[in-house]
Enzyme design. Sequence first.
Site, PDB file in Angstrom:
ATOM      1  N   CYS A   1      43.423  45.307  37.595  1.00 21.90           N
ATOM      2  CA  CYS A   1      42.035  44.821  37.718  1.00 21.90           C
ATOM      3  C   CYS A   1      40.987  45.919  37.691  1.00 21.90           C
ATOM      4  O   CYS A   1      40.132  45.936  36.809  1.00 21.90           O
ATOM      5  CB  CYS A   1      41.904  44.004  38.992  1.00 21.90           C
ATOM      6  SG  CYS A   1      43.062  42.632  39.034  1.00 21.90           S
ATOM      7  N   PHE A   2      41.001  46.828  38.670  1.00 24.35           N
ATOM      8  CA  PHE A   2      39.895  47.797  38.765  1.00 24.35           C
ATOM      9  C   PHE A   2      39.702  48.607  37.485  1.00 24.35           C
ATOM     10  O   PHE A   2      38.592  48.642  36.950  1.00 24.35           O
ATOM     11  CB  PHE A   2      40.091  48.747  39.958  1.00 24.35           C
ATOM     12  CG  PHE A   2      39.884  48.110  41.308  1.00 24.35           C
ATOM     13  CD1 PHE A   2      39.271  46.873  41.428  1.00 24.35           C
ATOM     14  CD2 PHE A   2      40.287  48.755  42.469  1.00 24.35           C
ATOM     15  CE1 PHE A   2      39.068  46.282  42.669  1.00 24.35           C
ATOM     16  CE2 PHE A   2      40.091  48.184  43.713  1.00 24.35           C
ATOM     17  CZ  PHE A   2      39.488  46.948  43.817  1.00 24.35           C
TER      18      PHE A   2
END
Length: 422
Positions: free
Chosen positions: A262-263
């Site tokens: 995600c990040f």
Amino acid sequence: MKVVVVGGGYVGLVTATCLAERLHDVTIIEIDAEKVRAINAGLPPIYEKGLEGLLKKNAGKRLRAQTGFDAVAAAEIVFICVGTPQRPDGSADLTFIESASTAIGTALKNASSCIVVTKSTVPPGTTENVVRPRVLAASRKTGTEIGFAMNPEFLREGRAVEDFLNPDRIVIGSSDPETGKRVARVYEGFPAPVLFTGISAAEMIKYASNAFLATKISFSNEIGNICKRLGIDVYEVMKGAGLDPRIGPLFLNAGAGFGGSCFPKDVAALISLARKNGEDPVLLQSVLAVNEQQPHRMTALLEEKIGSLSKKRIAVLGLAFKDNTDDIRDSRAIVVIADLLRKGASVAAYDPMAMENMRRIFPEIEYSSSAAAALRGADGCLVMTEWPEFSYLDDEFGLMAQKVIIEGRRILSCKGADGICW
Ligand code: UGA
């Protein structure tokens, strides 16, 4: 309510299972027939704490999976939970969103009404400009019978079930209040405030949330890198800083940096979106730049301690991008192992869950049966993942104190280890 979830991956499966647990009637549409079989048999195709019990309880009752889209016609709400992978230029690949939208629209041809909700992480404008036109074109409807909304997910891997059932907020973006209220009915009884917004704002809230958390980590890492030069413990510093409620104590753990699905992907997608719209996102670029440096700082520190890494045996403890998962996507361990191999070292790796996954990327390194086995005969060690079991290593084996250890996560109890930022 009658709910359809398109996509039986990590987000879709957790969403569907938890909504079934909350007494909704849920159908998962998933193209992978193998996954469909597993879900219907109550066997989660991914590991997620608490998921198996809930899936076993609900599969075949309020929850089912299928490959075809026919269930969409009878649904009150359809959630799109397909993947939005990263393209080589950093932007989000919307291919699966596009095909899911067309398939949903086709299935809605004879339906009287429905709400299509994007849950996947998508760039602002996607629901309005990609989902809506495709659904309407394929369904040959005008837009009055079908509502559109965006409802981002805020699930942490490893704690996704807990996060879904006890969210800190529910964000619902819609173009009209009535659609928003109907989506909110899905979450009736959930112990969280509901925030109603515009559709694109909801899409942006997800990116802003992840980018801010990534920024906190890179900020702590930069302060940590400065602290390291000055001989200061950054954990003491951030504890003090985090007591200010405007800063807050969470996500200030300095070290090897952030990984996961995600990040890195979401910050890159936001950078790409900003550039496409004529904005130069200097802060976000620095967030990624700091993150990229951190693992290399670990190998550099090891070299400083033991000299050339050529022909040295280095233990790498922790391969998953964080603890309690076998996920190695964008794991900082991948960067250090590549670094070590480039420098001529041999690597003995250990992880309680993620070794099989890492073997696909680095078949040539040694995979040890335990942390102690990886450490045996090693000239140095890099600790990459915050697995709690690593904190007991020294007590159990007395092994760590005799080694040159570089910690990328603040997890060890032994005195001799050298932290990357402390
Ligand atoms: C993240 C967000 O935390 C979720 O809110 C979000 O829903 C999810 O992405 C998503 O977009 O789907 P996740 O990727 O599962 O969740 O992992 P985190 O627990 O946030 O950790 C991410 C990385 O940051 C890990 O590599 C972890 O080791 C690192 N980290 C975390 C730090 O380096 N320092 C910290 O203080 C916290």
